[in-house]
Design a protein around this motif. Structure first.
Motif, short mmCIF file in Angstrom:
data_model
loop_
_atom_site.label_atom_id
_atom_site.label_comp_id
_atom_site.label_asym_id
_atom_site.label_seq_id
_atom_site.Cartn_x
_atom_site.Cartn_y
_atom_site.Cartn_z
N TYR B 36 0.85 -1.18 0.00
CA TYR B 36 0.00 0.00 0.00
C TYR B 36 0.89 1.23 0.00
O TYR B 36 2.01 1.22 0.52
CB TYR B 36 -0.89 0.04 1.24
N GLN B 38 0.77 5.46 1.04
CA GLN B 38 0.03 6.47 1.81
C GLN B 38 0.70 7.82 1.59
O GLN B 38 1.85 8.02 1.98
CB GLN B 38 0.03 6.11 3.29
N GLY B 41 -2.07 13.05 4.32
CA GLY B 41 -3.47 13.41 4.32
C GLY B 41 -4.37 12.48 3.53
O GLY B 41 -5.58 12.72 3.43
N GLN B 42 -3.79 11.42 3.00
CA GLN B 42 -4.57 10.48 2.19
C GLN B 42 -4.68 9.14 2.89
O GLN B 42 -3.87 8.80 3.76
CB GLN B 42 -3.90 10.28 0.82
N GLY B 43 -5.65 8.38 2.47
CA GLY B 43 -5.77 7.02 2.99
C GLY B 43 -4.79 6.09 2.32
O GLY B 43 -4.00 6.49 1.46
N LEU B 44 -4.83 4.85 2.69
CA LEU B 44 -3.97 3.84 2.11
C LEU B 44 -4.53 3.39 0.76
O LEU B 44 -5.71 3.04 0.66
CB LEU B 44 -3.86 2.64 3.05
N LEU B 46 -4.05 0.69 -2.41
CA LEU B 46 -3.42 -0.57 -2.79
C LEU B 46 -2.63 -0.41 -4.07
O LEU B 46 -3.14 0.09 -5.07
CB LEU B 46 -4.49 -1.64 -2.98
#
Lengths: 113, 114
Positions: B36, B38, B41-44, B46
């Motif tokens: 993943y 990241q 400020g962002q999510g993970l 894939l």
């Protein structure tokens, strides 16, 4: 966008206060996970729901933490009597199970003063 | 206990250079493996995953990873890094039964020099 959403994105609270976070998973996903990520670390597993049943809790989840997923849809994570050590990013993820990938929300950043 | 090791906390590469991020796991059987990314400020997000079959896996954004059972490794590679690849990268494993919870490594922060 039909991804995983979390609310709020940021929460600042004073030590001793209670906080509640919400996670809305992808609608058809039956599995929901909560993770906690502290600075400089990878996310750590907290708890897991399959539909509305909470099937696993990490030992990281002290008695002050409780999570629910009523009706197998959205989930809430509540922290009672917050401590400064609870400051972290709380991530929610959902999946269809059977080893399928987890889709992560943007997280809720908690700061305990 | 199951664990994931990412030995490099920070890596700096020049734009256009090749990249390899290391990941080793400890598990009694072959797990499912993921990378993943990241961004701040962002999510993970894939990048790629390995469940079975071909041990060289192609992902998004030009990334690939190779599963080596003998070395318990799942290293991430990219032939030519772009400035936008600067981010934190996490390797994760999950069990092949049960809850499928992830175990993450501590991450590798990538810096890209112009």
């Amino acid at each position: 966008d039909t991804g995983v959403s979390q609310d709020p994105r940021h929460k600042i609270t004073k030590r001793g206060q209670n906080v509640t976070f919400r996670c809305d998973p992808i609608s058809e996903h039956n599995r929901l996970y909560w993770y906690r990520q502290t600075l400089g670390q990878g996310p750590e597993f907290l708890t897991y729901f399959q539909n509305e049943a909470q099937l696993e809790k990490s030992r990281l989840l002290s008695d002050r933490f409780s999570a629910e997923r009523p009706k197998g849809s959205f989930s809430t994570l509540e922290i009672q009597r917050t401590e400064q050590g609870d400051s972290a990013m709380y991530l929610c993820a959902s999946s269809l199970g059977l080893g399928n990938e987890q889709f992560f929300g943007p997280g809720t950043r908690l700061t305990v003063l | 206990a199951q664990s994931v090791t990412q030995p490099d906390i920070h890596i700096t590469v020049s734009e256009g250079a090749s990249l390899e991020l290391r990941c080793n796991y400890s598990y009694g059987a072959t797990p499912y493996l993921f990378w993943y990314v990241q961004s701040p400020g962002q999510g993970l997000q894939l990048l790629l995953k390995y469940f079975s079959g071909d041990t060289l896996v192609q992902g998004i954004k030009g990334f690939e990873a190779e599963f080596k059972r003998s070395q318990s490794s799942f290293n991430l590679r990219k032939p030519s890094v772009h400035w936008s690849d600067a981010a934190e990268y996490f390797c994760a494993v999950t069990f092949t039964s049960g809850t499928y919870k992830y175990i993450f490594g501590t991450g590798t922060r990538l810096k890209v020099l112009a």
